[in-house]
Design an enzyme around this catalytic site. Structure first.
Site, PDB file in Angstrom:
ATOM      1  N   GLU A  41      -2.493   1.288  12.694  1.00 55.08           N
ATOM      2  CA  GLU A  41      -2.977   2.493  13.357  1.00 55.08           C
ATOM      3  C   GLU A  41      -4.046   3.120  12.481  1.00 55.08           C
ATOM      4  O   GLU A  41      -3.848   3.271  11.266  1.00 55.08           O
ATOM      5  CB  GLU A  41      -1.840   3.504  13.565  1.00 55.08           C
ATOM      6  CG  GLU A  41      -2.303   4.751  14.295  1.00 55.08           C
ATOM      7  CD  GLU A  41      -1.228   5.815  14.389  1.00 55.08           C
ATOM      8  OE1 GLU A  41      -1.452   6.814  15.095  1.00 55.08           O
ATOM      9  OE2 GLU A  41      -0.171   5.665  13.752  1.00 55.08           O
TER      10      GLU A  41
ATOM     11  N   ARG B 120      10.695  -5.611   5.118  1.00 58.56           N
ATOM     12  CA  ARG B 120       9.523  -5.019   4.489  1.00 58.56           C
ATOM     13  C   ARG B 120       9.581  -5.228   2.971  1.00 58.56           C
ATOM     14  O   ARG B 120      10.620  -5.499   2.391  1.00 58.56           O
ATOM     15  CB  ARG B 120       9.427  -3.527   4.808  1.00 58.56           C
ATOM     16  CG  ARG B 120      10.599  -2.727   4.278  1.00 58.56           C
ATOM     17  CD  ARG B 120      10.412  -1.232   4.489  1.00 58.56           C
ATOM     18  NE  ARG B 120      11.609  -0.534   4.044  1.00 58.56           N
ATOM     19  CZ  ARG B 120      12.576  -0.137   4.831  1.00 58.56           C
ATOM     20  NH1 ARG B 120      12.502  -0.384   6.122  1.00 58.56           N
ATOM     21  NH2 ARG B 120      13.644   0.491   4.354  1.00 58.56           N
TER      22      ARG B 120
ATOM     23  N   LYS C 144       2.116   6.618   4.590  1.00 57.92           N
ATOM     24  CA  LYS C 144       0.781   7.180   4.758  1.00 57.92           C
ATOM     25  C   LYS C 144       0.808   8.705   4.699  1.00 57.92           C
ATOM     26  O   LYS C 144      -0.150   9.329   4.237  1.00 57.92           O
ATOM     27  CB  LYS C 144       0.169   6.697   6.077  1.00 57.92           C
ATOM     28  CG  LYS C 144      -0.339   5.262   6.009  1.00 57.92           C
ATOM     29  CD  LYS C 144      -1.068   4.853   7.264  1.00 57.92           C
ATOM     30  CE  LYS C 144      -0.121   4.608   8.411  1.00 57.92           C
ATOM     31  NZ  LYS C 144      -0.811   4.046   9.597  1.00 57.92           N
TER      32      LYS C 144
END
Length: 816
Positions: free
Chosen positions: A55, A281, A291
């Site tokens: 994104e 992950r 982020k």
């Protein structure tokens, strides 16, 4: 597609539309590659198509590197196609700056998506049409309750959901309301569009998830054209299907969301349809990758910007001087599994060091200078020494016998030198002289001797100090080669050295896990706003700021030898005994050299000095949060390795184990003892990988029955090409349950791959005869059909054909 400072490299050589293989770092065999092999063998898909879907609400960081490498390189290795997609369906926080930055960073890594660049926002109209289709099918409805009421009606883990009073609205009423939502008749939050799935499902994600919300915010590409926006769980699977993606990979926190993905694909009848697969992950010690938290560091002025070299963003690592080759090597080393894992920071740091060891010529720089006057060297006299750029160990390993100059030209080792002037006045490091040396000190002391790198032996005679007792000048004598020296130090000529600023970067945090235990905090590619929450509704936990390292940046002013003046700007150096450096590409100028330290050298003396001075070690444990006494269960912080464990890592990597696997084996007594019992020899790398990535849970719980001593035989079969990776892992799993030797299972069931070229060629002829139209299309230029033919041949041989033989014979037959 290249970045301005992109070096020439070949790591990811295949493009998005190509079928080449990559000579650089590769994705190691894992459960996802097994799925890909199975799907190609069965003919489920004619070609692998993957996508990396960031994104554009921030810059890419090292967590994204692992995900993008898995997405892109998997497609490369299987002759497929990869896409870059900007999932830009949330206007808040997204920008063209971030979208372009993402493309630039990925191009710098060497990826070329060959025109396969997609923006989710290009399909807003199509998403809307699919939403109306769901309404017409009676599978979606407009809900008008508040967000708080919706959450209450959903129930919880032990209580099923309760239908909204608006759940049974008619198709006509839902279509009317949804169209009016689009037309802008209602305020934000007045209505949402929800899927009608199962309010009693134990998977909370299926309890009528929101598909669309009203949000009045300008989109960086669509402007004010839309006031309703699709939710991530709705848009993402649709976009995968529209692009023709086959294997949609995402991190583990989306495992429950897969149910919505599958429901949409089945309800809207996409054929063929993509499938979602989740991988664990990879968090990294001593940093944050949320982020929202990275934005916090920038906004609070903790760092100078997104490209501050202490940040984990790719543009920060670029400015720091890390190369794309080093980052890709790191991504390939950390492995793929179904579990989340925190990666030891040293794995990344060593990947950077290993890359720079062959890239960075050796020169001398003094970062904290003290003046030395050589009394027996006349004023005005200059002695010039020809010193090598490269040490003997690097020269010995040169594949072509040549060494690189800073210009990139490769020459014989005796020509890979530079001139270094010695004059009456020098600068040496302040820490290389001591009036009161500690035990074991092997540098310069009053009356003592030390060797100047490449220039002779120096004796310190007299010392001048200031009022505070600090040494200002050392008066010394240059001795003959027959003198003895305690150690070797670097130096520069005071008359000809270039003044420079040195920025000494260190880890931004002083503890391994500054983000704590909140999964939302440590998920590298998960932001709550992607799931439809507004940014302000999800406050950033600022507790991580307490663990900032106050010494993460230290600035000194010193001198560097004059040879660097004529070198290209992008030259990376090893300043002897100091670390790896390069000129800061943002702040350095010809009249003001600024060198940033890319990474330190391994320095055991520094650790001993730290202890001797009574300073706290850099990796301290975080103190419990006083404001959160209820959080009594925390995951343990990843401790630094002991000297014995470091030695074990060195021993295991020397045997062939990857560094990540070696560190796990050194830390985990159970896994380490199992691996030692295997006595794997030449198959150490494969056995270590199986131990860490496939057998670890069963070994730790005591449920695995496989014998360590039986693994080398299985690894030998795999190395010889007698079995495939898929067969090896399948047999290994069965052996862990039964205790039977895996090689014995292979023998008993006849699982060896077929290498008989006659049998394989017969299968190829049968497949081609059954598909003449596809043969014609392939020969007409549709080379992507190679995956289809490979899968059909593998199916015809029961999945046992040697892939190498199939590739060779199939290519000859199709191109003949």
């Amino acid at each position: 597609m290249t970045a301005p400072d992109s070096p020439s490299h070949t790591a990811p050589s295949s493009t998005g539309g190509g079928t080449e293989t990559s000579p650089g770092p590769r994705v190691a065999p894992n459960f996802i590659t097994e799925i890909v092999e199975r799907d190609l063998s069965s003919g489920k898909y004619p070609q692998v198509v993957t996508r990396f879907p960031p994104e554009p609400n921030g810059y890419l960081h090292l967590g994204h590197t692992f995900a993008s490498f898995l997405d892109f390189q998997t497609a490369v290795q299987y002759g497929g196609r990869y896409h870059l997609r900007l999932d830009d369906t949330n206007p808040e926080g997204e920008s063209m700056e971030f979208a372009q930055g993402i493309q630039d960073d990925l191009a710098w890594l060497g990826w070329d998506w060959d025109g396969n660049l997609f923006y989710a926002s290009d399909n807003f109209e199509r998403y809307y049409e699919y939403a109306e289709r769901l309404i017409e099918l009676g599978q979606a409805y407009v809900d008008s309750v508040s967000g708080e009421e919706m959450a209450r009606l959903r129930g919880d883990a032990t209580t099923p959901g309760t239908p909204s009073p608006y759940r049974d609205r008619s198709v006509e009423e839902n279509l009317d309301l949804f169209r009016r939502m689009r037309a802008g008749e209602f305020g934000d939050g007045a209505h949402v569009l929800r899927a009608k799935i199962d309010l009693a499902s134990p998977n909370m994600k299926l309890r009528d998830p929101v598909l669309y919300r009203i949000l009045r915010a300008d989109h960086y590409r669509a402007g004010d054209q839309w006031c309703i926006y699709p939710m991530y769980d709705f848009q993402h699977p649709l976009q995968d299907a529209l692009e023709g993606v086959t294997h949609s990979m995402c991190s583990l926190e989306f495992v429950d969301n897969r149910a919505i993905y599958d429901w949409l694909m089945e309800t809207l009848n996409f054929t063929p349809r993509p499938h979602q697969y989740e991988f664990g992950r990879r968090s990294l010690e001593y940093t944050v990758v949320s982020k929202r938290k990275l934005r916090k560091l920038v906004k609070e002025g903790v760092v100078s910007g997104w490209d501050d070299p202490r940040m984990p963003t790719l543009r920060a690592q670029r400015r720091l001087g890390v190369t794309p080759e080093a980052i890709l090597a790191f991504a390939s080393q950390i492995g793929v599994s179904r579990t989340n894992r925190t990666v030891d920071i040293s794995v990344y740091e060593n990947a950077v060091r290993n890359d720079l060891n062959w890239r960075a010529p050796r020169v001398m720089a003094v970062l904290d200078p003290v003046r030395v006057v050589i009394g027996n060297l006349p004023e005005g006299e200059t002695r010039t020494f020809s010193l090598p750029y490269w040490p003997h160990d690097v020269i010995r390993e040169s594949p072509d016998g040549l060494m690189a100059l800073p210009t990139g030209e490769r020459v014989p080792p005796e020509q890979a030198v530079r001139d270094v002037p010695l004059t009456r006045e020098l600068y040496i490091e302040r820490e290389d002289f001591s009036l009161d040396p500690p035990k074991g000190y092997k540098r310069l002391t009053r009356g003592g001797t030390v060797r100047l790198r490449g220039a002779g032996i120096l004796r310190a005679d007299e010392v001048e100090t200031d009022e505070a007792g600090n040494v200002t000048t050392i008066h010394a004598t240059l001795l003959g080669e027959d003198a003895k020296a305690a150690g070797v130090i670097h130096w520069v000529s005071a008359e000809s050295a270039l003044p420079a600023e040195f920025r000494l970067y260190d880890r931004l945090f002083r503890v391994p896990n500054p983000e704590g235990d909140n999964p939302d905090d440590i998920a590298p590619d998960f932001d709550p706003e992607r799931m439809g929450h507004e940014n302000e509704a999800v406050p950033v936990d600022t507790g991580f700021l307490r663990y900032l390292n106050p010494h993460s940046l230290r600035v000194t002013h010193g001198f560097v030898e004059p040879s660097v003046a004529s070198d290209p700007e992008g030259t990376r150096y090893q300043f002897e005994r100091q670390g790896y450096f390069w000129r800061d590409p943002k702040d350095s100028r010809e009249d003001a050299l600024v060198f940033g330290r890319i990474i330190t050298l391994k320095d055991t003396w520094a650790k001993e000095t730290q202890k001797a001075e009574g300073r706290e070690p850099r990796a301290e444990k975080p103190k419990p949060r006083a404001e959160a006494p209820q959080a009594t269960s925390h995951k343990p912080q990843a401790a630094s390795l002991t000297p014995e464990q470091e030695a074990e890592v060195a021993r295991l990597t020397a045997q062939g184990a990857s560094e990540g696997d070696a560190r796990t084996l050194a830390r985990d007594e159970v896994l380490g003892a199992f691996f030692a019992g295997a006595q794997a020899g030449e198959h150490a790398a494969q056995v270590a990988a199986w131990t860490v990535n496939d057998l670890a849970p069963g070994l730790r719980s005591g449920e695995s029955r496989v014998s360590a001593a039986d693994l080398p035989a299985l690894a030998a079969l795999l190395a010889e090409g007698q079995i495939s990776t898929r067969i090896a892992r399948d047999v290994l799993a069965r052996a862990a349950e039964s205790g039977e030797a895996p090689a014995a299972i292979v023998e008993r069931e006849g699982l060896r791959v077929v290498t008989d070229t006659g049998a394989i060629e017969a299968a190829i002829r049968e497949v081609m005869a059954a598909n003449p139209d596809k043969v014609e299309a392939y020969r007409g230029g549709k080379t992507g059909l190679l995956g289809f033919f490979t899968g059909q041949v593998m199916r015809a041989t029961g999945g046992k054909a040697d892939p190498k033989v199939v590739a060779e014979r199939l290519g000859a037959a199709l191109n003949g």
